[in-house]
Write a protein that holds these residues in place. Structure first.
Motif, PDB file in Angstrom:
ATOM      1  N   SER A  62      62.575 -16.975  21.413  1.00  0.00           N
ATOM      2  CA  SER A  62      62.323 -15.856  21.928  1.00  0.00           C
ATOM      3  C   SER A  62      61.925 -14.514  21.703  1.00  0.00           C
ATOM      4  N   PRO A  63      61.322 -13.385  22.536  1.00  0.00           N
ATOM      5  CA  PRO A  63      60.727 -12.168  22.006  1.00  0.00           C
ATOM      6  C   PRO A  63      62.026 -11.036  22.601  1.00  0.00           C
ATOM      7  N   GLY A  64      63.088 -10.810  21.566  1.00  0.00           N
ATOM      8  CA  GLY A  64      63.914 -10.236  21.977  1.00  0.00           C
ATOM      9  C   GLY A  64      65.059 -10.925  20.802  1.00  0.00           C
ATOM     10  N   TRP A  65      64.512 -11.579  20.649  1.00  0.00           N
ATOM     11  CA  TRP A  65      65.783 -12.587  19.528  1.00  0.00           C
ATOM     12  C   TRP A  65      65.620 -13.140  18.902  1.00  0.00           C
ATOM     13  N   GLY A  66      64.127 -13.661  18.400  1.00  0.00           N
ATOM     14  CA  GLY A  66      63.072 -14.228  16.852  1.00  0.00           C
ATOM     15  C   GLY A  66      63.448 -12.630  15.807  1.00  0.00           C
ATOM     16  N   ASP A  67      63.172 -11.821  17.476  1.00  0.00           N
ATOM     17  CA  ASP A  67      62.486 -10.202  16.516  1.00  0.00           C
ATOM     18  C   ASP A  67      63.727  -9.525  16.127  1.00  0.00           C
ATOM     19  N   ALA A  68      65.188 -10.068  15.741  1.00  0.00           N
ATOM     20  CA  ALA A  68      66.360  -9.535  15.383  1.00  0.00           C
ATOM     21  C   ALA A  68      65.726 -10.017  13.425  1.00  0.00           C
ATOM     22  N   VAL A  69      64.737 -10.922  13.287  1.00  0.00           N
ATOM     23  CA  VAL A  69      64.585 -10.861  11.705  1.00  0.00           C
ATOM     24  C   VAL A  69      63.980  -9.068  11.201  1.00  0.00           C
ATOM     25  N   VAL A  70      63.168  -8.392  12.338  1.00  0.00           N
ATOM     26  CA  VAL A  70      62.700  -7.176  11.632  1.00  0.00           C
ATOM     27  C   VAL A  70      63.387  -6.040  12.463  1.00  0.00           C
ATOM     28  N   LEU A  71      64.097  -6.183  13.614  1.00  0.00           N
ATOM     29  CA  LEU A  71      65.194  -4.776  14.122  1.00  0.00           C
ATOM     30  C   LEU A  71      66.274  -4.921  12.988  1.00  0.00           C
ATOM     31  N   ILE A  72      66.790  -5.965  12.846  1.00  0.00           N
ATOM     32  CA  ILE A  72      67.844  -5.536  12.489  1.00  0.00           C
ATOM     33  C   ILE A  72      68.149  -5.236  10.785  1.00  0.00           C
ATOM     34  N   PRO A  73      66.829  -5.686  10.459  1.00  0.00           N
ATOM     35  CA  PRO A  73      67.417  -5.440   8.812  1.00  0.00           C
ATOM     36  C   PRO A  73      66.450  -4.052   8.484  1.00  0.00           C
ATOM     37  N   TRP A  74      65.378  -3.327   9.845  1.00  0.00           N
ATOM     38  CA  TRP A  74      65.002  -2.192  10.053  1.00  0.00           C
ATOM     39  C   TRP A  74      66.315  -1.317   9.834  1.00  0.00           C
ATOM     40  N   ASN A  75      67.168  -1.449  10.864  1.00  0.00           N
ATOM     41  CA  ASN A  75      68.170  -0.780  12.013  1.00  0.00           C
ATOM     42  C   ASN A  75      69.112  -0.779  10.083  1.00  0.00           C
ATOM     43  N   ILE A  76      69.490  -1.815   9.765  1.00  0.00           N
ATOM     44  CA  ILE A  76      70.074  -1.832   8.818  1.00  0.00           C
ATOM     45  C   ILE A  76      69.906  -0.293   7.150  1.00  0.00           C
ATOM     46  N   TYR A  77      68.513  -0.797   7.059  1.00  0.00           N
ATOM     47  CA  TYR A  77      68.370   0.237   6.466  1.00  0.00           C
ATOM     48  C   TYR A  77      67.744   1.305   6.636  1.00  0.00           C
ATOM     49  N   LEU A 103      78.369 -19.005  19.266  1.00  0.00           N
ATOM     50  CA  LEU A 103      77.273 -19.310  18.230  1.00  0.00           C
ATOM     51  C   LEU A 103      76.615 -17.793  18.271  1.00  0.00           C
ATOM     52  N   GLY A 104      75.681 -17.736  17.199  1.00  0.00           N
ATOM     53  CA  GLY A 104      74.913 -17.018  16.856  1.00  0.00           C
ATOM     54  C   GLY A 104      73.753 -16.010  17.036  1.00  0.00           C
ATOM     55  N   TRP A 105      73.764 -15.493  18.718  1.00  0.00           N
ATOM     56  CA  TRP A 105      72.903 -15.598  19.421  1.00  0.00           C
ATOM     57  C   TRP A 105      71.862 -14.300  18.374  1.00  0.00           C
ATOM     58  N   THR A 106      70.238 -14.664  18.347  1.00  0.00           N
ATOM     59  CA  THR A 106      69.854 -13.612  17.656  1.00  0.00           C
ATOM     60  C   THR A 106      69.708 -12.646  18.487  1.00  0.00           C
ATOM     61  N   GLY A 107      69.573 -12.973  19.989  1.00  0.00           N
ATOM     62  CA  GLY A 107      69.447 -11.219  20.661  1.00  0.00           C
ATOM     63  C   GLY A 107      70.630 -10.506  20.964  1.00  0.00           C
ATOM     64  N   ASP A 108      71.721 -11.130  20.962  1.00  0.00           N
ATOM     65  CA  ASP A 108      72.389  -9.939  21.634  1.00  0.00           C
ATOM     66  C   ASP A 108      72.751  -8.933  20.174  1.00  0.00           C
ATOM     67  N   ALA A 109      72.267 -10.340  18.749  1.00  0.00           N
ATOM     68  CA  ALA A 109      72.802  -9.884  17.182  1.00  0.00           C
ATOM     69  C   ALA A 109      71.756  -8.086  17.705  1.00  0.00           C
ATOM     70  N   GLN A 110      70.351  -8.826  17.457  1.00  0.00           N
ATOM     71  CA  GLN A 110      69.924  -7.762  17.356  1.00  0.00           C
ATOM     72  C   GLN A 110      69.696  -6.635  17.626  1.00  0.00           C
ATOM     73  N   VAL A 111      70.887  -6.858  19.529  1.00  0.00           N
ATOM     74  CA  VAL A 111      71.138  -5.919  20.340  1.00  0.00           C
ATOM     75  C   VAL A 111      71.948  -4.850  19.896  1.00  0.00           C
ATOM     76  N   ILE A 112      73.618  -5.360  18.962  1.00  0.00           N
ATOM     77  CA  ILE A 112      75.011  -4.858  18.700  1.00  0.00           C
ATOM     78  C   ILE A 112      74.235  -4.390  17.039  1.00  0.00           C
ATOM     79  N   ALA A 113      73.129  -4.567  16.856  1.00  0.00           N
ATOM     80  CA  ALA A 113      73.501  -4.506  15.226  1.00  0.00           C
ATOM     81  C   ALA A 113      73.842  -2.623  14.461  1.00  0.00           C
ATOM     82  N   PRO A 114      73.164  -1.604  15.797  1.00  0.00           N
ATOM     83  CA  PRO A 114      72.821  -0.214  15.006  1.00  0.00           C
ATOM     84  C   PRO A 114      74.653  -0.270  15.848  1.00  0.00           C
TER      85      PRO A 114
END
Ligand code: BGC
Length: 920
Positions: free
Chosen positions: A556-571, A500-511
């Motif tokens: 969950s914190p650290g999971w839902g924050d994907a919506v902030v952290l992933i765009p920020w890192n991509i930018y 599944l698309g777990w948001t926390g795991d995604a956030q952590v690995i995106a960079p």
């Protein structure tokens, strides 16, 4: 004749004054000449050629037209005119409004640092797909397979795969043809018996209740004058499969359906459209008897239907399909990232064991995809294909960690002889394959099994290598783990009954993923799904997983924050502001969610949290220990503060000054409460348990006063010492550990932790035989076997987040300004290594760094692409001891000294190639 020669000379002379044209043209998030493109307000990017004459861009001009012939003289869609600007990435199209199906041809030229104009680039193009639901005349069609579905695992109903077809006639020759197609389910399409594409498991996975992605194929060469046939194989996939949890989410698990529209332009200019409608025929009596993502595929060759996908086939005995009109509520939109494809074949299998019934093959790499089996069989026999990521001591399969996923394929032979089989509508996570049911007279051969590796189609974007074998193995495990889990969406794991698309795991690995692969479009596509799922919640809740098939309204914190952290890192890594724009409102809503959860304690939301997931040595045992020891309240408040700050920064970049201030003030307020609640004056954690992660969060998110921060750093070091210099972090703490220690100048310590061989550490799993990242620091040990918990994936990417630091600081290459407009070269050599190197295909071209050292010298080779500058920090150096390309740094060098301090030299370099040498 004379005048002709004269003209030639004249032309040659003018040519001479032109600098070489731009290269590597792309649209939006890195697409090259796409068809079926999704974006009618695209942006344009190009790279300047590597040449002595080209250092920087001082101006550019982009032109676009409806036909190649109009360029460069008549750009009837857009002429940007000469723009004095260094911008060569993500330049926004500002021409005529573009429409579905439209073809756009474009070209660009630039002016170099001396104001010299370049040649025009080659002409590139893109063609839009069907952008609106109203573009579709077709209807959803399929057989009612819900009616006679079969009970599978946990009594979950499985749909029988369908074979659908339509014959049609074309009266004259074809000039061009496009097939627009998608499915509620997964499909494979054929035209006149030929494969239309090599895509896998299309259309992929989106929140189907909001949006279904459509594919466009150029099928001009597959059509013929006279009779033709369009034929589709269709299975449940994500839409109607067990992975969607049996919840009444997607129209009560309606039977899978396809939607397709074949638009043909004939030689005489007339148009002909063939659509999916009530005239199609179908059957479930084909060879693929059943197929599920978790459970595998059953193929019975006795049911093969010769030529079913060709024009001559007689389908009179087939059933007519059921029809459903397109709903307005579900958007049909061209796929905005690349499909999954077969990417690599592992051919070097090794036979591990053979007994009278079965043979086990080792592909030597934990991988994701399907095997290709080529095995002798006897008519009527069933070949059983089982999978496993690792073996048990007695060479039998460890499948406990697949949990309820059956992950088994079957092939039933229709005749004696060698059969070849590749499953189509499933995928597995495995390294070992067990075959049974083959011809018992045959002696198993290693060539019977090959591994077809599948993942979303993106290019390799970076390389990292060093003088240390285990560090290189770690890089390999990280990159395999990434590819294995980028199967249309970022998944937590590829093998068990989860994927599944777990948001926390995604956030952590995106960079780390963005350093290694060109995953810009991959992430922005998934972020759209995230926003769609978030939109289901008034409160701004970002669900645990996206697409949200769990539907349990929890965040969950650290999971839902994907919506902030992933765009920020991509930018920061790509320089594309669009990702900030697209996600800004959603990021604000997520902060709103935190706010809505504040009850009795000011700025401390009351909500669920996964904690510092899977921290080693948790106080509680069993499942209860999964969330680690760091206070959940502390984690919630820390992320609330950090994401508020990033939202403020996003607002600043987007020019929303009111929001910038508001979210900055919010951040300050939360930080104040955070430090008062969780830290004492001596920078020590108070009221809650002291852990490495509690210090890491406070320090990295900058939530303490400067004087307290210094004290907190000391406590962090004590915590690390208590752990005998091992990490003590889970999903939340691990990615920031290197950044904090680096910032503190504790480089030796970070290397020491990274190079630890014992549990918990990165090399520990390598010592136990890992070829991918594991879910737990102790998923397996040679001494004690597997972690007894069933949540024990051997292919989970979160701990691979160390990959970012390996690029940025071991090799020493990082963006200093968004998108590498300015590049930071700052390697951190250490006695454990004699060399390290990394290269990155930045938006401006190839940048690389490579250092090696012996007792006397340190050599740093650097490549800086055109239209950027670089700040290079040379370690262990003094001005007197450094040479650049054989010369000491002086006024005339194209490299300028910024400063030198405590054995570090900082220089500013323009594009070029440098060999920097220091005497140690
Ligand atoms: C997943 C994770 C995920 C976690 C959340 C697990 O089942 O595999 O990686 O982040 O649940 O607690």
């Amino acid at each position: 004749m004379v005048s002709f020669t004269f003209l030639g000379v004249l032309l040659a002379c003018t040519e001479k004054f032109l600098v070489k044209g731009p290269e590597h043209l792309t649209v939006s998030e890195g697409f090259k000449n796409p068809i079926g493109f999704y974006n009618d307000t695209p942006s344009f990017s190009w790279k300047l050629p590597v040449s002595e004459a080209v250092k920087l861009q001082s101006a550019y001009q982009v032109i676009a037209a409806t036909s190649k012939e109009f360029l460069p003289n008549n750009p009837n869609l857009w002429d940007s005119k000469k723009q004095e600007s260094p911008q060569s990435t993500f330049v926004k199209y500002q021409g005529e409004q573009l429409k579905s199906r439209q073809n756009v041809f474009w070209q660009v030229r630039y002016w170099n640092q001396d104001g010299k104009v370049s040649e025009w680039s080659a002409i590139n193009s893109f063609e839009l797909g069907l952008l609106k639901n109203a573009d579709w005349k077709a209807k959803w069609i399929g057989l009612n397979t819900a009616k006679d579905s079969i009970k599978g695992v946990r009594n979950f109903l499985m749909h029988k795969p369908q074979y659908l077809r339509k014959g049609f006639e074309l009266s004259s020759d074809v000039t061009s043809a496009r097939l627009y197609i998608t499915a509620k389910g997964v499909f494979d399409v054929h035209l006149n018996g030929k494969d239309v594409s090599d895509d896998v498991m299309t259309p992929g996975w989106t929140p189907y209740n909001h949006r279904i992605e459509t594919l466009t194929y150029d099928v001009t060469s597959l059509l013929q004058t006279g009779v033709n046939a369009l034929a589709v194989e269709l299975a449940s996939g994500w839409h109607s499969g067990r992975i969607s949890r049996g919840r009444a989410l997607y129209e009560n698990f309606a039977s899978p359906k396809i939607l397709c529209q074949l638009e043909v332009v004939m030689k005489d200019g007339s148009k002909h459209t063939i659509i999916s409608d009530e005239s199609w025929k179908g059957t479930t009596n084909g060879p693929i008897r059943l197929a599920g993502i978790y459970d595998g595929e059953i193929y019975d060759a006795n049911f093969e239907i010769p030529d079913w996908n060709t024009a001559t086939f007689d389908d009179r005995s087939w059933e007519l399909v059921e029809v459903e009109t397109i709903s307005r509520d579900v958007k049909l939109a061209p796929k905005r990232h690349h499909t999954v494809k077969n990417q690599q074949v592992l051919k070097d299998a090794e036979i591990v064991s053979v007994d009278e019934n079965s043979a086990v093959f080792n592909l030597k790499q934990n991988m994701v995809g399907v095997p290709k089996v080529k095995v002798p069989m006897k008519k009527g026999d069933t070949l059983k294909i089982r999978f496993s990521e690792m073996l048990l001591k007695d060479h039998t399969f460890y499948t406990k960690n697949y949990r309820s996923a059956k992950s088994t394929d079957y092939y039933i032979a229709a005749k004696d002889g060698v059969v070849e089989y590749v499953a189509k509508f499933t995928f597995h996570g495995f390294q070992f394959v067990e075959l049974s049911g083959y011809d018992k007279n045959a002696k198993p051969e290693s060539s019977w099994v090959q591994g077809i590796v599948q993942h979303s189609d993106f290019e390799k974007n970076g390389t990292f290598t060093s003088s240390h074998d285990k560090l290189n193995q770690l890089q390999s495990n990280i990159t395999w783990g990434l590819r294995d889990n980028f199967f249309d969406i970022p998944t937590d794991c590829p093998q068990r009954d989860e994927r599944l698309g777990w948001t926390g795991d995604a956030q952590v690995i995106a960079p780390t993923s963005l350093f290694n692969y060109d995953t810009h479009a991959f992430w922005t596509a998934w972020l759209q799904s995230l926003r769609e799922n978030q939109s289901e919640h008034e409160s701004g809740l970002v669900p645990w997983i996206v697409p949200d098939v769990l539907q349990i309204n929890r965040a969950s914190p650290g999971w839902g924050d994907a919506v902030v952290l992933i765009p920020w890192n991509i930018y920061n890594i790509t320089g594309d502001k669009r990702v900030l724009k697209e996600n800004f409102e959603a990021a604000k809503k997520w902060i709103g969610f935190y706010k809505s959860k504040i009850e009795d304690k000011e700025f401390i939301p009351k909500m669920r949290s996964f904690g510092d997931w899977l921290q080693p040595y948790p106080t509680k045992t069993g499942k209860g220990g999964n969330s680690g020891d760091t206070s959940k309240e502390l984690i919630i408040t820390a992320y609330f503060a950090h994401s508020s700050l990033l939202v403020s920064k996003m607002a600043g970049i987007l020019g929303h000054s009111k929001d910038e201030k508001e979210y900055y003030d919010l951040h300050k307020n939360i930080a104040g409460v955070f430090r008062d609640t969780f830290f004492d004056k001596n920078g020590k954690v108070k009221n809650v348990k002291e852990t490495q992660t509690s210090y890491l969060l406070a320090i990295y998110f900058d939530l303490l006063k400067p004087e307290t921060k210094i004290k907190a750093q000391k406590h962090l070091l004590e915590e690390i010492k208590k752990a005998d210099y091992h990490l003590g972090t889970g999903f939340i703490g691990t990615p920031i550990l290197p950044k904090v220690l680096d910032d503190m100048g504790e480089i030796d310590l970070m290397y020491k932790i990274l190079f630890k061989e014992t549990y918990p550490s990165w090399f520990y799993s390598i010592n136990q035989g890992a070829t991918t990242m594991w879910e737990r620091w102790n998923s397996y040990s040679q001494a004690e076997g597997y972690n007894p918990q069933s949540m024990n994936s051997l292919n989970h990417y979160a701990y691979g987040a160390i990959g970012q630091w390996m690029y940025e600081r071991i090799a020493g290459i990082a963006p200093l300004a968004p998108g590498y407009k300015k590049i930071k070269i700052a390697p951190l050599p250490n006695d454990r290594l004699t060399s390290a190197a990394a290269s990155i295909n930045t938006p401006y071209g190839l940048a690389s760094t490579s250092w090696k050292k012996d007792k006397e010298t340190f050599i740093l080779d650097v490549v800086i692409p055109p239209n950027t500058t670089a700040e290079i920090t040379v370690p262990n150096a003094s001005i007197e001891s450094v040479t650049v390309n054989g010369h000491i740094i002086n006024e005339k060098s194209n490299i300028k000294l910024i400063d030198s301090d405590q054995g570090l030299i900082n220089i500013l370099a323009e594009p070029g190639t440098y060999k920097i040498q220091t005497k140690l």
